[in-house]
Motif scaffolding. Sequence first.
Motif, PDB file in Angstrom:
ATOM      1  N   ASN A   1     -10.202  -1.134  -6.213  1.00 51.63           N
ATOM      2  CA  ASN A   1     -11.365  -0.237  -5.888  1.00 51.63           C
ATOM      3  C   ASN A   1     -11.286   0.878  -4.608  1.00 51.63           C
ATOM      4  O   ASN A   1     -12.146   1.745  -3.836  1.00 51.63           O
ATOM      5  CB  ASN A   1     -12.514  -1.536  -5.324  1.00 51.63           C
ATOM      6  CG  ASN A   1     -12.909  -2.358  -4.187  1.00 51.63           C
ATOM      7  OD1 ASN A   1     -11.673  -1.988  -3.905  1.00 51.63           O
ATOM      8  ND2 ASN A   1     -13.454  -2.537  -3.603  1.00 51.63           N
ATOM      9  N   ARG A   2     -10.116   0.170  -3.990  1.00 53.01           N
ATOM     10  CA  ARG A   2      -9.596   1.416  -2.859  1.00 53.01           C
ATOM     11  C   ARG A   2      -8.943   2.465  -3.124  1.00 53.01           C
ATOM     12  O   ARG A   2      -8.448   3.636  -2.021  1.00 53.01           O
ATOM     13  CB  ARG A   2      -9.395   0.828  -1.886  1.00 53.01           C
ATOM     14  CG  ARG A   2      -9.825  -0.791  -0.747  1.00 53.01           C
ATOM     15  CD  ARG A   2      -9.421  -0.875   0.223  1.00 53.01           C
ATOM     16  NE  ARG A   2      -8.828  -0.161   1.572  1.00 53.01           N
ATOM     17  CZ  ARG A   2      -7.945  -0.015   1.529  1.00 53.01           C
ATOM     18  NH1 ARG A   2      -6.634   0.137   1.415  1.00 53.01           N
ATOM     19  NH2 ARG A   2      -7.994   1.353   2.488  1.00 53.01           N
ATOM     20  N   ASN A   3      -8.096   2.917  -4.512  1.00 58.35           N
ATOM     21  CA  ASN A   3      -7.883   3.576  -4.751  1.00 58.35           C
ATOM     22  C   ASN A   3      -7.622   5.254  -4.843  1.00 58.35           C
ATOM     23  O   ASN A   3      -9.205   5.398  -5.462  1.00 58.35           O
ATOM     24  CB  ASN A   3      -6.674   2.466  -6.604  1.00 58.35           C
ATOM     25  CG  ASN A   3      -5.503   1.588  -6.210  1.00 58.35           C
ATOM     26  OD1 ASN A   3      -5.681   1.570  -4.656  1.00 58.35           O
ATOM     27  ND2 ASN A   3      -5.434   1.105  -7.001  1.00 58.35           N
ATOM     28  N   TYR A   4      -7.301   5.908  -4.609  1.00 56.31           N
ATOM     29  CA  TYR A   4      -7.444   7.359  -4.748  1.00 56.31           C
ATOM     30  C   TYR A   4      -6.317   8.723  -5.723  1.00 56.31           C
ATOM     31  O   TYR A   4      -5.499   8.001  -5.057  1.00 56.31           O
ATOM     32  CB  TYR A   4      -8.727   7.803  -4.326  1.00 56.31           C
ATOM     33  CG  TYR A   4      -7.848   7.852  -2.911  1.00 56.31           C
ATOM     34  CD1 TYR A   4      -7.347   9.643  -2.596  1.00 56.31           C
ATOM     35  CD2 TYR A   4      -8.574   6.956  -2.130  1.00 56.31           C
ATOM     36  CE1 TYR A   4      -7.120   9.419  -1.205  1.00 56.31           C
ATOM     37  CE2 TYR A   4      -7.874   7.102  -0.424  1.00 56.31           C
ATOM     38  CZ  TYR A   4      -7.240   8.302  -0.023  1.00 56.31           C
ATOM     39  OH  TYR A   4      -6.135   8.446   1.332  1.00 56.31           O
TER      40      TYR A   4
ATOM     41  N   THR B   1      -3.800   0.505  -3.491  1.00 49.15           N
ATOM     42  CA  THR B   1      -3.124  -0.776  -3.157  1.00 49.15           C
ATOM     43  C   THR B   1      -3.552  -1.489  -4.477  1.00 49.15           C
ATOM     44  O   THR B   1      -4.378  -1.333  -5.189  1.00 49.15           O
ATOM     45  CB  THR B   1      -4.200  -1.109  -2.240  1.00 49.15           C
ATOM     46  OG1 THR B   1      -5.724  -0.448  -2.907  1.00 49.15           O
ATOM     47  CG2 THR B   1      -3.814  -0.032  -1.019  1.00 49.15           C
TER      48      THR B   1
ATOM     49  N   PHE C   1      -6.278  -4.136  -4.555  1.00 44.70           N
ATOM     50  CA  PHE C   1      -7.891  -3.957  -4.179  1.00 44.70           C
ATOM     51  C   PHE C   1      -7.662  -2.321  -4.748  1.00 44.70           C
ATOM     52  O   PHE C   1      -7.907  -1.579  -4.098  1.00 44.70           O
ATOM     53  CB  PHE C   1      -7.831  -3.452  -2.667  1.00 44.70           C
ATOM     54  CG  PHE C   1      -7.949  -4.511  -1.706  1.00 44.70           C
ATOM     55  CD1 PHE C   1      -9.114  -5.697  -1.613  1.00 44.70           C
ATOM     56  CD2 PHE C   1      -6.726  -5.907  -1.525  1.00 44.70           C
ATOM     57  CE1 PHE C   1      -8.888  -6.489  -0.698  1.00 44.70           C
ATOM     58  CE2 PHE C   1      -6.594  -6.674  -0.324  1.00 44.70           C
ATOM     59  CZ  PHE C   1      -8.202  -6.852  -0.398  1.00 44.70           C
TER      60      PHE C   1
ATOM     61  N   ASN D   1     -17.141   4.087  -3.922  1.00 43.11           N
ATOM     62  CA  ASN D   1     -16.148   3.930  -2.940  1.00 43.11           C
ATOM     63  C   ASN D   1     -15.438   4.764  -1.592  1.00 43.11           C
ATOM     64  O   ASN D   1     -15.940   5.765  -1.702  1.00 43.11           O
ATOM     65  CB  ASN D   1     -14.609   4.375  -4.020  1.00 43.11           C
ATOM     66  CG  ASN D   1     -13.276   3.766  -3.280  1.00 43.11           C
ATOM     67  OD1 ASN D   1     -12.737   3.732  -2.417  1.00 43.11           O
ATOM     68  ND2 ASN D   1     -12.306   4.118  -4.433  1.00 43.11           N
TER      69      ASN D   1
ATOM     70  N   TYR E   1      -9.336   6.598 -11.829  1.00 45.11           N
ATOM     71  CA  TYR E   1      -9.884   6.030 -10.396  1.00 45.11           C
ATOM     72  C   TYR E   1     -11.674   6.240 -10.018  1.00 45.11           C
ATOM     73  O   TYR E   1     -11.651   5.843  -8.576  1.00 45.11           O
ATOM     74  CB  TYR E   1      -8.782   6.317  -9.365  1.00 45.11           C
ATOM     75  CG  TYR E   1      -7.521   5.926  -9.353  1.00 45.11           C
ATOM     76  CD1 TYR E   1      -6.904   4.964  -9.788  1.00 45.11           C
ATOM     77  CD2 TYR E   1      -6.310   6.612  -9.132  1.00 45.11           C
ATOM     78  CE1 TYR E   1      -5.737   4.377  -9.698  1.00 45.11           C
ATOM     79  CE2 TYR E   1      -5.424   6.958  -8.724  1.00 45.11           C
ATOM     80  CZ  TYR E   1      -4.652   5.413  -9.492  1.00 45.11           C
ATOM     81  OH  TYR E   1      -3.560   4.662  -9.797  1.00 45.11           O
TER      82      TYR E   1
ATOM     83  N   ARG F   1       1.250   6.079   0.110  1.00 44.95           N
ATOM     84  CA  ARG F   1       0.700   6.720  -0.019  1.00 44.95           C
ATOM     85  C   ARG F   1       1.290   8.138  -0.463  1.00 44.95           C
ATOM     86  O   ARG F   1       3.124   8.085  -0.114  1.00 44.95           O
ATOM     87  CB  ARG F   1       0.196   7.344   1.322  1.00 44.95           C
ATOM     88  CG  ARG F   1      -1.030   6.730   2.044  1.00 44.95           C
ATOM     89  CD  ARG F   1      -1.399   6.656   3.538  1.00 44.95           C
ATOM     90  NE  ARG F   1      -2.764   5.731   4.219  1.00 44.95           N
ATOM     91  CZ  ARG F   1      -3.418   5.263   3.857  1.00 44.95           C
ATOM     92  NH1 ARG F   1      -3.903   6.737   3.253  1.00 44.95           N
ATOM     93  NH2 ARG F   1      -4.172   4.927   4.168  1.00 44.95           N
TER      94      ARG F   1
ATOM     95  N   GLU G   1       0.474  -1.373   0.373  1.00 48.83           N
ATOM     96  CA  GLU G   1      -0.217  -0.171   0.215  1.00 48.83           C
ATOM     97  C   GLU G   1       1.046   1.222  -0.059  1.00 48.83           C
ATOM     98  O   GLU G   1       1.722   0.968   0.615  1.00 48.83           O
ATOM     99  CB  GLU G   1      -1.395   0.460   1.645  1.00 48.83           C
ATOM    100  CG  GLU G   1      -1.795   0.916   1.486  1.00 48.83           C
ATOM    101  CD  GLU G   1      -2.273   1.024   2.444  1.00 48.83           C
ATOM    102  OE1 GLU G   1      -3.786   0.917   2.341  1.00 48.83           O
ATOM    103  OE2 GLU G   1      -2.233   1.653   3.263  1.00 48.83           O
TER     104      GLU G   1
ATOM    105  N   SER H   1     -13.681   4.532   1.182  1.00 45.13           N
ATOM    106  CA  SER H   1     -12.659   5.188   0.580  1.00 45.13           C
ATOM    107  C   SER H   1     -12.363   6.441   0.829  1.00 45.13           C
ATOM    108  O   SER H   1     -12.197   7.517   1.501  1.00 45.13           O
ATOM    109  CB  SER H   1     -11.280   4.276   0.163  1.00 45.13           C
ATOM    110  OG  SER H   1     -11.293   3.235   1.262  1.00 45.13           O
TER     111      SER H   1
ATOM    112  N   TYR I   1     -14.400   9.053   2.148  1.00 43.20           N
ATOM    113  CA  TYR I   1     -14.780   9.367   3.742  1.00 43.20           C
ATOM    114  C   TYR I   1     -13.452  10.442   3.605  1.00 43.20           C
ATOM    115  O   TYR I   1     -13.672  11.775   3.742  1.00 43.20           O
ATOM    116  CB  TYR I   1     -14.442   7.744   4.531  1.00 43.20           C
ATOM    117  CG  TYR I   1     -13.741   8.930   5.303  1.00 43.20           C
ATOM    118  CD1 TYR I   1     -15.019   8.892   6.799  1.00 43.20           C
ATOM    119  CD2 TYR I   1     -12.569   9.108   5.972  1.00 43.20           C
ATOM    120  CE1 TYR I   1     -14.317   9.257   7.933  1.00 43.20           C
ATOM    121  CE2 TYR I   1     -11.996   9.108   6.995  1.00 43.20           C
ATOM    122  CZ  TYR I   1     -13.140   9.163   8.140  1.00 43.20           C
ATOM    123  OH  TYR I   1     -12.695   9.964   9.920  1.00 43.20           O
TER     124      TYR I   1
END
Length: 213
Positions: free
Chosen positions: A71-74, A66, A69, A154, A110, A34, A32, A156, A159
């Motif tokens: 569907n968690r990326n941005y 990631t 995964f 998504n 994304y 960042r 992962e 993530s 939020y």
Amino acid sequence: NTFTFNRFSSKWGLDFSNIRNSGKALLTYGYESRQLVDWNAKIRWNLSSSITLDLLGKKGLNGLYTPNFGNRNYELAIHQVEPRVSFIRGTVFRLQSSYKWETKKNLPEYGGEEAASHAINLETKYNVLQNSSINAKFTYNNIRYKVPAITNKNLSVEYIILDALQPGSNYLWTIDFTKRLLNNVEVNLQYEGRKPAETRTIHVGRASVRALF
């Protein structure tokens, strides 16, 4: 990196800063990564010994990647402008008000989510004698959130892009009271409230005692 011009002037000054932060972690589901990049600018203008005008600007990037995964990326492109006015009366009283306009846009690959927020802030601090202080802050934040029809939800990025709030009108307020007892004991009482859009109002109270050595 920070560049400052006219820093000690009692009339006006400029500040520019750049922050870059990146990290990579190996977790149970894989790597992962960042990334955080911020360009900040601030213009300060003292109208008098009591009134100060500030203009803050920000251009940034906030990314999460990631490979296992998707569907968690941005990767959010962030733009922000905030004019602010402050009134100060010695060391006893301070009143500050600002308006913040901010946009966040996710890359199309994304998800392409977009958010635009308009926030009005009002903050005050009052020092009672030399051993007590009261802080209060109120924020009204109106957020418009847009998700392309073909994009899966998504959580993530939602939020992060909404700052844990909801699309529509959001109200936030805090009251903080601190009192020094004797010479090295400090009591703090704090109340926080929030009303995110159509959801119910949330109330949080905290109390703490600190010993200072």
